[in-house]
Design a protein around this motif. Structure first.
Motif, short mmCIF file in Angstrom:
data_model
loop_
_atom_site.label_atom_id
_atom_site.label_comp_id
_atom_site.label_asym_id
_atom_site.label_seq_id
_atom_site.Cartn_x
_atom_site.Cartn_y
_atom_site.Cartn_z
N VAL A 116 0.82 -1.22 0.00
CA VAL A 116 0.00 0.00 0.00
C VAL A 116 0.85 1.26 0.00
N GLU A 117 2.10 1.18 0.44
CA GLU A 117 2.98 2.35 0.44
C GLU A 117 3.47 2.66 -0.97
N THR A 118 3.84 1.63 -1.70
CA THR A 118 4.41 1.84 -3.05
C THR A 118 3.35 1.75 -4.14
N GLY A 119 2.26 1.04 -3.86
CA GLY A 119 1.24 0.79 -4.88
C GLY A 119 1.67 -0.27 -5.89
N LYS A 120 2.80 -0.93 -5.61
CA LYS A 120 3.36 -1.91 -6.54
C LYS A 120 3.02 -3.34 -6.11
N ALA A 121 3.04 -4.22 -7.10
CA ALA A 121 2.84 -5.64 -6.82
C ALA A 121 4.12 -6.24 -6.27
N GLU A 122 3.96 -7.16 -5.33
CA GLU A 122 5.07 -7.97 -4.83
C GLU A 122 4.63 -9.43 -4.93
N SER A 196 -14.13 8.00 -5.55
CA SER A 196 -14.38 8.99 -4.49
C SER A 196 -14.13 8.42 -3.09
N LEU A 197 -14.71 7.27 -2.81
CA LEU A 197 -14.55 6.67 -1.48
C LEU A 197 -13.12 6.24 -1.23
N ALA A 198 -12.49 5.66 -2.25
CA ALA A 198 -11.10 5.21 -2.11
C ALA A 198 -10.17 6.38 -1.81
N LYS A 199 -10.42 7.52 -2.43
CA LYS A 199 -9.56 8.69 -2.21
C LYS A 199 -9.69 9.23 -0.79
N ILE A 200 -10.84 9.02 -0.20
CA ILE A 200 -11.04 9.43 1.19
C ILE A 200 -10.40 8.40 2.14
N LYS A 201 -10.72 7.13 1.92
CA LYS A 201 -10.25 6.07 2.81
C LYS A 201 -8.73 5.92 2.79
N TYR A 202 -8.15 6.09 1.60
CA TYR A 202 -6.71 5.83 1.45
C TYR A 202 -5.93 7.12 1.16
N LYS A 203 -6.38 8.24 1.70
CA LYS A 203 -5.74 9.53 1.41
C LYS A 203 -4.28 9.58 1.85
N GLU A 204 -3.91 8.73 2.82
CA GLU A 204 -2.52 8.70 3.28
C GLU A 204 -1.65 7.79 2.42
N TYR A 205 -2.25 7.18 1.40
CA TYR A 205 -1.51 6.24 0.55
C TYR A 205 -1.68 6.61 -0.93
N PRO A 206 -1.04 7.70 -1.35
CA PRO A 206 -1.23 8.21 -2.73
C PRO A 206 -0.83 7.20 -3.81
N ASN A 207 0.18 6.39 -3.56
CA ASN A 207 0.60 5.41 -4.56
C ASN A 207 -0.44 4.29 -4.71
N LYS A 210 -3.20 5.75 -6.83
CA LYS A 210 -2.78 5.76 -8.23
C LYS A 210 -2.93 4.38 -8.86
N ALA A 211 -2.54 3.34 -8.10
CA ALA A 211 -2.67 1.97 -8.60
C ALA A 211 -4.13 1.60 -8.84
N MET A 212 -5.01 2.05 -7.95
CA MET A 212 -6.43 1.77 -8.10
C MET A 212 -7.01 2.53 -9.29
N GLU A 213 -6.52 3.75 -9.51
CA GLU A 213 -7.01 4.56 -10.63
C GLU A 213 -6.61 3.97 -11.98
N THR A 214 -5.43 3.37 -12.04
CA THR A 214 -4.93 2.84 -13.32
C THR A 214 -5.23 1.35 -13.49
N ARG A 215 -5.87 0.74 -12.51
CA ARG A 215 -6.11 -0.70 -12.57
C ARG A 215 -6.91 -1.10 -13.80
#
Length: 281
Positions: A116-122, A196-207, A210-215
């Motif tokens: 959730v910090e990087t928004g990247k897959a591991e 909208s909801l994701a941007k509120i819930k995960y506002k501390e995790y911008p990456n 971004k991953a959710m927006e481009t999914r």
């Protein structure tokens, strides 16, 4: 010739995957490695442990049990799939997972998770599913309806956010043949979702945002790439032949059985071509 297997997620659409993998067990279709996402991991482990029928059995038995999944669990615990029941009581007491057989199979198994910090897959090696049960929770922690899962001092959510169908990772692992099991029909493309909801819930995790927006875009591009690779006979794809429209948290046991049966029948239909693909040099 080494064979890799890619398992898409899709929550209860994973009953399709369960049907496919049970046919693999029945027909002794063997692979050397698996890379899965979300439900693909949760249900895929039963292929490695040689527990034919386990996935459909426990899901039908507990589908309507409030201890297993649903809004009650979400409201009480923050997880729509109940942590204590689904990941601890069920595999350890109610329908026991055969970890010993899993370990003896020597099939490499990777679980895809989203940092959730990087928004990247591991991609984390799964060796002892019971001991690594929090990793199984992480790969299947659906956003917005699940708490983040701590694993090795990092926070994770569902692997499907960052890499829904890890075909590229499977290629990088060097398998000669790749089988891909999808849980959507060939004509399916993912529509853009309201953030909208994701941007509120995960506002501390911008990456993560971004991953959710481009999914959606990434998922559809992956589908195009898979279709091209399939046409070139680089990979073998098994996907639902019809859209049964299961909910993510489907509680109708008849629909679960229908999806499972479709996985079996679709695999039977393509079985000879699959065997030819695996044998082809």
């Amino acid at each position: 010739m080494s064979v890799g297997l890619v398992l898409e997620g899709g929550a209860m659409r994973g009953m399709y995957t369960a049907g496919v993998l049970d046919m693999f067990l029945e027909q002794q279709i063997k692979v050397d490695g698996i890379i899965g996402v979300s439900a693909g991991v949760l249900f895929g482990v039963n292929y490695v442990s040689n527990q034919k029928g386990r996935t459909i059995r426990y899901n039908k038995k507990y589908a309507k049990d409030q201890r297993y999944m649903g809004m009650k669990s979400f409201l009480l615990t923050g997880n729509i799939i109940n942590k204590d029941f689904a990941y601890y009581e069920l595999p350890n007491k109610l329908d026991i997972f055969d970890e010993q057989t899993f370990e003896q199979k020597y099939i490499d198994f990777w679980a895809t998770v989203t940092n959730v910090e990087t928004g990247k897959a591991e991609y984390i090696k799964l060796e002892k599913p019971v001991e690594q049960i929090e990793l199984l929770r992480a790969t299947s922690a659906m956003p917005l309806v699940s708490k983040m899962v701590d694993w090795n001092h990092q926070k994770y959510l569902d692997g499907g956010i960052s890499d829904s169908i890890p075909i590229e990772k499977c290629k990088q692992l060097g398998y000669d043949k790749i089988i891909v099991v999808l849980t959507r029909t060939k004509d399916y493309r993912k529509a853009k979702q309201n953030m909208s909801l994701a941007k509120i819930k995960y506002k501390e995790y911008p990456n993560l945002i971004k991953a959710m927006e481009t999914r959606c875009q990434n998922y559809n591009q992956t589908l195009e790439k898979i279709a091209q690779m399939e046409d070139n006979k680089e990979i073998f794809v098994i996907r639902p032949s019809k859209d049964l429209k299961l909910k993510r948290i489907e509680k109708d046991t008849e629909k679960l059985q229908e999806m499972y049966d479709l996985g079996i029948s679709d695999t039977k239909t393509c079985l000879e071509k699959l065997k030819q693909y695996i044998a082809m040099k």
